[in-house]
Motif scaffolding. Structure first.
Motif, short mmCIF file in Angstrom:
data_model
loop_
_atom_site.label_atom_id
_atom_site.label_comp_id
_atom_site.label_asym_id
_atom_site.label_seq_id
_atom_site.Cartn_x
_atom_site.Cartn_y
_atom_site.Cartn_z
N ALA A 160 -36.72 -23.34 -48.17
CA ALA A 160 -37.93 -24.33 -47.91
C ALA A 160 -37.54 -24.82 -46.63
O ALA A 160 -38.60 -25.06 -45.89
CB ALA A 160 -37.76 -25.36 -49.01
N ALA A 161 -36.42 -24.86 -46.12
CA ALA A 161 -36.18 -25.47 -44.65
C ALA A 161 -36.72 -24.40 -43.77
O ALA A 161 -37.41 -24.78 -42.80
CB ALA A 161 -34.80 -25.70 -44.46
N GLU A 162 -36.35 -23.27 -43.91
CA GLU A 162 -36.43 -22.11 -42.97
C GLU A 162 -38.25 -21.90 -42.94
O GLU A 162 -38.66 -21.68 -41.88
CB GLU A 162 -35.99 -21.08 -43.66
CG GLU A 162 -35.60 -20.02 -42.43
CD GLU A 162 -34.94 -18.62 -43.19
OE1 GLU A 162 -33.82 -18.68 -42.96
OE2 GLU A 162 -35.79 -17.96 -43.67
N ALA A 163 -39.10 -21.99 -44.05
CA ALA A 163 -40.40 -22.00 -44.05
C ALA A 163 -41.08 -23.11 -43.03
O ALA A 163 -42.07 -22.81 -42.64
CB ALA A 163 -40.95 -22.25 -45.47
N VAL A 164 -40.28 -24.23 -42.95
CA VAL A 164 -40.91 -25.18 -42.22
C VAL A 164 -40.34 -25.09 -40.76
O VAL A 164 -40.98 -25.28 -39.83
CB VAL A 164 -40.48 -26.68 -42.78
CG1 VAL A 164 -40.79 -27.74 -41.81
CG2 VAL A 164 -41.01 -26.89 -43.92
N ASP A 165 -38.94 -25.01 -40.59
CA ASP A 165 -38.41 -25.10 -39.25
C ASP A 165 -37.01 -24.35 -39.31
O ASP A 165 -36.28 -24.77 -39.58
CB ASP A 165 -38.24 -26.49 -38.65
CG ASP A 165 -37.61 -26.71 -37.23
OD1 ASP A 165 -37.33 -25.51 -36.53
OD2 ASP A 165 -37.66 -27.72 -36.73
N ASP A 166 -36.81 -23.09 -38.83
CA ASP A 166 -35.67 -22.46 -38.93
C ASP A 166 -34.37 -22.73 -38.08
O ASP A 166 -33.44 -22.25 -38.12
CB ASP A 166 -36.09 -20.80 -39.03
CG ASP A 166 -36.59 -20.15 -37.81
OD1 ASP A 166 -36.63 -21.04 -36.57
OD2 ASP A 166 -36.93 -19.12 -37.79
N ASP A 167 -34.91 -23.95 -37.19
CA ASP A 167 -33.80 -24.56 -36.36
C ASP A 167 -33.07 -25.50 -37.20
O ASP A 167 -32.02 -25.98 -36.61
CB ASP A 167 -34.36 -25.32 -35.02
CG ASP A 167 -34.69 -24.05 -34.05
OD1 ASP A 167 -34.25 -23.08 -34.17
OD2 ASP A 167 -35.66 -24.50 -33.14
N VAL A 168 -33.62 -25.99 -38.30
CA VAL A 168 -32.79 -26.91 -39.24
C VAL A 168 -31.92 -26.28 -40.04
O VAL A 168 -32.29 -25.49 -40.75
CB VAL A 168 -33.93 -27.83 -39.94
CG1 VAL A 168 -33.39 -28.94 -40.83
CG2 VAL A 168 -35.07 -28.27 -39.04
N ASP A 169 -30.62 -26.57 -39.96
CA ASP A 169 -29.64 -26.20 -40.68
C ASP A 169 -29.72 -26.78 -41.94
O ASP A 169 -29.86 -27.98 -42.16
CB ASP A 169 -28.06 -26.86 -40.22
CG ASP A 169 -27.53 -25.68 -38.90
OD1 ASP A 169 -28.25 -24.49 -39.14
OD2 ASP A 169 -26.96 -26.03 -38.20
N VAL A 170 -29.13 -26.15 -43.09
CA VAL A 170 -29.13 -26.59 -44.54
C VAL A 170 -27.70 -26.64 -44.67
O VAL A 170 -26.82 -25.71 -44.92
CB VAL A 170 -30.04 -25.54 -45.11
CG1 VAL A 170 -29.95 -26.28 -46.76
CG2 VAL A 170 -31.25 -25.47 -44.72
N PHE A 171 -27.51 -27.79 -45.49
CA PHE A 171 -26.01 -28.00 -46.22
C PHE A 171 -26.22 -28.38 -47.71
O PHE A 171 -27.45 -28.59 -47.91
CB PHE A 171 -25.34 -29.48 -45.46
CG PHE A 171 -25.16 -29.30 -44.16
CD1 PHE A 171 -26.13 -29.25 -43.08
CD2 PHE A 171 -23.96 -29.47 -43.69
CE1 PHE A 171 -25.64 -29.18 -41.68
CE2 PHE A 171 -23.35 -29.49 -42.44
CZ PHE A 171 -24.32 -29.32 -41.35
N CYS A 172 -25.17 -28.07 -48.19
CA CYS A 172 -25.37 -28.46 -49.75
C CYS A 172 -24.18 -29.18 -50.17
O CYS A 172 -23.10 -29.43 -49.33
CB CYS A 172 -25.48 -27.26 -50.82
SG CYS A 172 -24.09 -26.23 -50.83
N GLY A 173 -24.27 -30.01 -51.19
CA GLY A 173 -23.08 -31.16 -51.54
C GLY A 173 -23.36 -31.18 -53.21
O GLY A 173 -24.49 -31.04 -53.64
N ALA A 174 -22.39 -31.85 -53.63
CA ALA A 174 -22.06 -32.32 -55.16
C ALA A 174 -21.17 -31.42 -55.85
O ALA A 174 -21.34 -30.11 -55.91
CB ALA A 174 -23.48 -32.21 -55.87
N GLY A 175 -20.13 -31.79 -56.16
CA GLY A 175 -18.94 -31.39 -56.86
C GLY A 175 -18.08 -30.41 -56.28
O GLY A 175 -17.23 -29.64 -56.53
N VAL A 176 -18.37 -30.38 -54.55
CA VAL A 176 -17.58 -29.44 -53.81
C VAL A 176 -16.02 -30.15 -53.67
O VAL A 176 -16.11 -31.21 -53.17
CB VAL A 176 -18.10 -29.25 -52.48
CG1 VAL A 176 -17.24 -28.50 -51.40
CG2 VAL A 176 -19.49 -28.74 -52.49
N SER A 177 -15.22 -29.17 -54.19
CA SER A 177 -13.86 -29.74 -53.83
C SER A 177 -12.59 -28.47 -53.37
O SER A 177 -11.54 -29.00 -53.24
CB SER A 177 -13.39 -30.41 -55.29
OG SER A 177 -13.38 -29.57 -56.35
#
Ligand SMILES: O=C(CO)COP(=O)(O)O
Length: 214
Positions: free
Chosen positions: A158-175
């Motif tokens: 979804a981010a790449e389709a809009v602007d592939d300069d925008v990095d994508v992070f993820c979070g929730a439950g990462v440990s």
């Protein structure tokens, strides 16, 4: 992979976590940042760790009681800011204003969203990065990359389709380092996490494990 530790309003010692993060970052070469309460920005930044605000307001200098001015965050050592965290949701116009405020103050910006559609919308506002964090998994002990890998892949698309300069992070439950590696395999450029470090008896040990997954 960038590891951003959000201390939220947890009752941990921000200096203990900041010092551990600084030491693990220096020893490993990993990029690790700590995001404390606004009132703790300066003393966390003084440890030498990369320091991020949890939020900045969309407004400029003026009659805005209770705001967190981007310039004030930067003056107190912040190098970046989260915007629209799931626990600090903003209206669309205010997300846009906060991204602009961050840019004005030379802060790196990460706009959070709950799902890929929000991530696409967030990317359109031109932040440096976006972060997908499904609210149902926040604070749990199963990582988003394990519980819902599709949401990370779809957010990256979804981010790449809009602007592939925008990095994508993820979070929730990462440990763990395994969680970091799994997030990277799904296309994430970094992870946001909180309870895994902020609630740990030994934050340094958790951070050492996390960087093993980079
Ligand atoms: O909200 C988060 C980071 O911003 C994720 O929180 P947890 O790591 O506690 O799930």
């Amino acid at each position: 992979m960038f590891i951003l530790v959000n201390l939220k309003a947890y009752p941990c010692d921000p200096i203990e976590v900041a010092t551990a993060a600084r030491d693990v970052a220096e020893a490993s070469g990993a990029r690790i940042a700590v995001s404390p309460q606004a009132a703790d920005l300066a003393r966390v930044a003084e440890t030498g760790v990369e320091t991020w605000a949890q939020h900045v307001s969309p407004n400029e200098h003026g009659s805005h009681t209770g705001s967190t001015l981007a310039e004030a965050a930067a003056d107190n050592g912040a190098e970046g800011t989260l915007i629209n965290h799931s626990e600090k949701r903003l209206k669309l116009a205010d997300i846009d204003g906060s991204v602009q405020a961050g840019e004005r103050a030379d802060l790196e910006t990460i706009v959070c969203g709950n799902n890929p559609a929000q991530i696409g919308a967030a990317a359109a506002l031109g932040p440096d990065a976006v972060a997908v964090e499904p609210p149902a998994l926040i604070g749990g002990d199963v990582s988003v990359a394990t519980a819902d890998p599709g949401i990370v892949e779809d957010a990256v698309a979804a981010a790449e389709a809009v602007d592939d300069d925008v990095d994508v992070f993820c979070g929730a439950g990462v440990s763990t380092g395994e969680d970091v590696a799994a997030a990277g395999d799904l296309g994430a450029a970094g992870v946001l996490l909180a309870s895994g470090v902020a609630k740990a008896d030994d934050p340094a040990a958790v951070l050492e494990d996390l960087v093993s997954g980079i």
